[in-house]
Design a protein around this motif. Structure first.
Motif, PDB file in Angstrom:
ATOM      1  N   THR A 197      -0.412  -6.080  20.697  1.00 33.42           N
ATOM      2  CA  THR A 197      -0.548  -4.743  20.099  1.00 33.42           C
ATOM      3  C   THR A 197       0.477  -4.462  19.015  1.00 33.42           C
ATOM      4  OG1 THR A 197       0.947  -3.708  21.703  1.00 33.42           O
ATOM      5  CG2 THR A 197      -1.385  -3.894  22.326  1.00 33.42           C
TER       6      THR A 197
ATOM      7  N   LYS B  68       3.418  -3.374  19.820  1.00 34.62           N
ATOM      8  CA  LYS B  68       4.222  -2.263  20.341  1.00 34.62           C
ATOM      9  C   LYS B  68       5.446  -2.763  21.110  1.00 34.62           C
ATOM     10  CE  LYS B  68       0.210   0.812  20.804  1.00 34.62           C
ATOM     11  NZ  LYS B  68      -0.585   1.662  21.724  1.00 34.62           N
ATOM     12  N   ASN B  69       6.314  -1.818  21.439  1.00 31.71           N
ATOM     13  CA  ASN B  69       7.486  -2.076  22.262  1.00 31.71           C
ATOM     14  C   ASN B  69       7.134  -1.851  23.730  1.00 31.71           C
ATOM     15  OD1 ASN B  69       9.728  -2.149  20.028  1.00 31.71           O
ATOM     16  ND2 ASN B  69       8.490  -0.352  19.590  1.00 31.71           N
TER      17      ASN B  69
ATOM     18  N   PHE C  92       3.654   0.200  26.952  1.00 30.85           N
ATOM     19  CA  PHE C  92       3.710  -0.259  25.573  1.00 30.85           C
ATOM     20  C   PHE C  92       3.569   0.937  24.628  1.00 30.85           C
ATOM     21  CE2 PHE C  92       2.978  -4.034  27.959  1.00 30.85           C
ATOM     22  CZ  PHE C  92       3.641  -5.030  27.252  1.00 30.85           C
ATOM     23  N   LYS C  93       4.611   1.123  23.811  1.00 32.58           N
ATOM     24  CA  LYS C  93       4.701   2.302  22.948  1.00 32.58           C
ATOM     25  C   LYS C  93       5.079   1.904  21.533  1.00 32.58           C
ATOM     26  CE  LYS C  93       6.190   5.453  26.650  1.00 32.58           C
ATOM     27  NZ  LYS C  93       7.227   6.439  27.063  1.00 32.58           N
ATOM     28  N   ALA C  94       4.727   2.771  20.585  1.00 32.09           N
ATOM     29  CA  ALA C  94       5.090   2.542  19.183  1.00 32.09           C
ATOM     30  C   ALA C  94       5.208   3.892  18.485  1.00 32.09           C
ATOM     31  CB  ALA C  94       4.061   1.663  18.494  1.00 32.09           C
ATOM     32  N   ASP C  95       6.347   4.563  18.709  1.00 30.43           N
ATOM     33  CA  ASP C  95       6.562   5.887  18.109  1.00 30.43           C
ATOM     34  C   ASP C  95       7.139   5.791  16.703  1.00 30.43           C
ATOM     35  OD1 ASP C  95       5.673   6.971  20.473  1.00 30.43           O
ATOM     36  OD2 ASP C  95       7.693   7.280  21.303  1.00 30.43           O
TER      37      ASP C  95
ATOM     38  N   HIS D  29       3.692  -5.300  13.685  1.00 34.11           N
ATOM     39  CA  HIS D  29       4.616  -4.935  14.764  1.00 34.11           C
ATOM     40  C   HIS D  29       5.430  -3.717  14.335  1.00 34.11           C
ATOM     41  CE1 HIS D  29       3.857  -8.687  16.983  1.00 34.11           C
ATOM     42  NE2 HIS D  29       3.736  -9.224  15.781  1.00 34.11           N
TER      43      HIS D  29
ATOM     44  N   GLU E 218      13.384   5.425  21.700  1.00 33.13           N
ATOM     45  CA  GLU E 218      12.749   4.434  22.570  1.00 33.13           C
ATOM     46  C   GLU E 218      13.786   3.486  23.165  1.00 33.13           C
ATOM     47  OE1 GLU E 218       8.235   3.893  20.820  1.00 33.13           O
ATOM     48  OE2 GLU E 218       9.903   3.055  19.657  1.00 33.13           O
TER      49      GLU E 218
ATOM     50  N   GLU F 256       5.837 -10.317  22.984  1.00 32.06           N
ATOM     51  CA  GLU F 256       5.003  -9.303  23.639  1.00 32.06           C
ATOM     52  C   GLU F 256       4.146  -9.903  24.745  1.00 32.06           C
ATOM     53  OE1 GLU F 256       1.454  -6.112  22.746  1.00 32.06           O
ATOM     54  OE2 GLU F 256       2.764  -6.670  21.071  1.00 32.06           O
TER      55      GLU F 256
END
Length: 507
Positions: A3, A5-6, A12-15, A35, A42, A193
């Motif tokens: 994805t 994301k982190n 799994f998030k991506a702010d 990425h 975060e 990931e």
């Protein structure tokens, strides 16, 4: 499946809005996945979750943590082809290397699981009370090892699996009872990931606390935010001297200083006696050409410095070594930036007075292929110029031809700290091998006799670390089950009632 994301405590998030892509070094193009770098919030959340998890995880029995580690190994294997393909896409390394490194990663996890299945690793000691001792009674004392707290692990560029997300630092820290926050290496964000997902699945299946593992993307600032967070209690790093030293300085300058276990640069000196070269010079040339070019020279144990005494045989050996080395087909380096670093460091060393280029691969190269180089210099010139001591990360090695044994030992004594030192010799050798070994052992963490330094066995007797700048603390290893000792500290309980003692100290 990837994805970009982190992974923050299993979610799994991506702010953030800072994007990057990995590179396919063989094709010299960016890969398709976008990425997202972690925001400071975060990163803070990941550490807070790790701290909360630590209060639970540190008290879990070793058998439960062992089940977790074995489950991680199982989940990594379950990724199968998608992990291998992503590894190759982001590193340019061949399939055989990917499968081999995956096997080592799984072996490390299972080794630590076996280690912590009982409490022998804690090195518990018991000193019984002697209330009638004169002139003073003696109290009951019991000592054990307890985990330090959340650990920050920095993924390595040259080992996308074995020294990265679920590699030796993470496996040993989790074994010790320390939650882990990984900073993914940006060259291998997709590989990271996938492995992070495997760890999350394993944590869920074995009932681990939510914050036991997190993984973040990011650059220098993300690393600074992580190391300076007061709830991070130790750091594991494999990489360059500059990067490791920067993290070490951050860790020591905190209000509460923390240990930073950094495994850094090394040129891994190889001492070759004239007698050995005379008897088996052709064999040694072929063997060391293979070691110098193995993995495009992108190993921390690459033999970057060969020391010998100048004779007609050793001069011929240098020519043979050069011929054998450049006969090996060039391979892609891990990333365009690594290729740039190889060229810059190599040019810097080769431009020094007295350095001769014996041979350099002159054939056709793909954009990120590395041309192997063998250089030569006199012992006198090498002693005068510390710039020749620097690591050239790639298929590069320098032969130093000394005028006598005294000069050779002077060079060994003047080297910076190294991960390894190798002695190539014969039983009937003219060299004072005892004196050479005495000099080597003060400069290195591991001495090899009649072998090559490339290849690091994962076992209790392995020492992968050495005097600075090979590592920031030569008392510890980054490989093998004893690496767990980095993440624990001793504590003594004096005159404690049995019901308040940890279970492993009750007897």
């Amino acid at each position: 499946m990837i994805t970009g994301k982190n992974c923050i405590a299993g979610k799994f998030k991506a702010d953030g809005n800072v994007e990057f892509r990995t590179v396919d070094p063989k094709k010299n193009v960016q890969n398709s996945t976008v990425h997202i770098e972690a925001t400071s919030d975060e990163i803070e959340a990941a550490v807070e979750e790790a701290w909360s998890a630590f209060k639970i995880y540190r008290k879990m029995p070793g058998k439960m943590r062992a089940e977790f580690l074995n489950a991680i190994a199982d989940e990594i294997l379950a990724l199968d082809k998608v992990l291998v393909d992503t590894y190759i896409l982001e590193s340019g390394l061949p399939e055989g290397r990917a499968i081999g490194e995956r096997g080592r990663t799984v072996f490390q996890l299972r080794s630590f699981a076996e280690l912590i299945a009982n409490d022998d690793w804690r090195e518990n000691t018991f000193d019984a009370a002697q209330p009638d001792r004169k002139p003073m009674p003696k109290d009951d004392l019991r000592k054990t090892m307890i985990p330090l707290g959340p650990v920050a692990v920095f993924g390595a560029s040259n080992f996308p699996l074995a020294y990265s997300t679920a590699g030796g630092d993470t496996a040993s820290a989790l074994a010790a009872g320390c939650p882990v926050v990984v900073k993914a290496h940006p060259m291998h964000a997709g590989t990271n990931e996938l492995v992070a997902l495997a760890i999350v699945k394993a944590a869920e299946k074995t009932g681990m606390p939510q914050g036991v593992f997190s993984s973040i993307n990011g650059g220098v600032q993300a690393g600074v935010d992580l190391v300076t967070n007061p709830k991070i209690k130790a750091v594991g790093f494999t990489g360059s001297i500059g990067g490791g030293r920067a993290l070490f300085d951050l860790g020591t300058k905190r209000e509460e200083p923390i240990p930073v276990f950094a495994e850094m640069g090394s040129i891994n000196p190889v001492i070759m006696s004239a007698t050995a070269i005379s008897k088996r010079g052709n064999e040694l040339a072929k063997t060391y050409a293979g070691s110098i070019t193995l993995g495009t020279g992108q190993f921390c144990t690459n033999p970057g410095l060969l020391l010998t005494i100048k004779t007609a045989d050793t001069e011929q050996f240098v020519q043979n070594l050069a011929k054998e080395t450049i006969a090996i087909a060039p391979q892609s380096m891990l990333h365009p930036n690594i290729k740039k670093g190889y060229l810059k460091k190599g040019e810097d060393v080769l431009s020094q007075d007295g350095v001769e280029v014996v041979a350099k691969y002159e054939g056709e190269l793909n954009p990120n292929d590395a041309a192997s180089v063998i250089a030569s210099v006199s012992g006198e010139a090498f002693l005068k110029n510390p710039k020749m001591h620097q690591e050239v990360f790639g298929p590069f090695s320098m032969v130093v031809q000394c005028k006598n044994e005294a000069e050779l030992i002077q060079i060994i004594d003047g080297l910076e700290g190294q991960l390894t030192g190798t002695l190539i010799a014969e039983k009937d050798d003219d060299l004072n091998l005892v004196e050479i070994v005495d000099s080597l052992q003060n400069r290195v963490g591991r001495i090899i006799y009649n072998g090559v330094p490339t290849g690091v066995e994962v076992c209790p007797s392995m020492q992968h670390g050495g005097p600075y700048p090979a590592s920031t603390d030569s008392r510890f290893t980054a490989v093998g089950t004893h690496s767990i000792k980095r993440w624990v500290r001793p504590i003594s309980y004096q005159s404690f009632p049995m019901e308040l003692l940890p279970d492993h100290l009750k007897k």
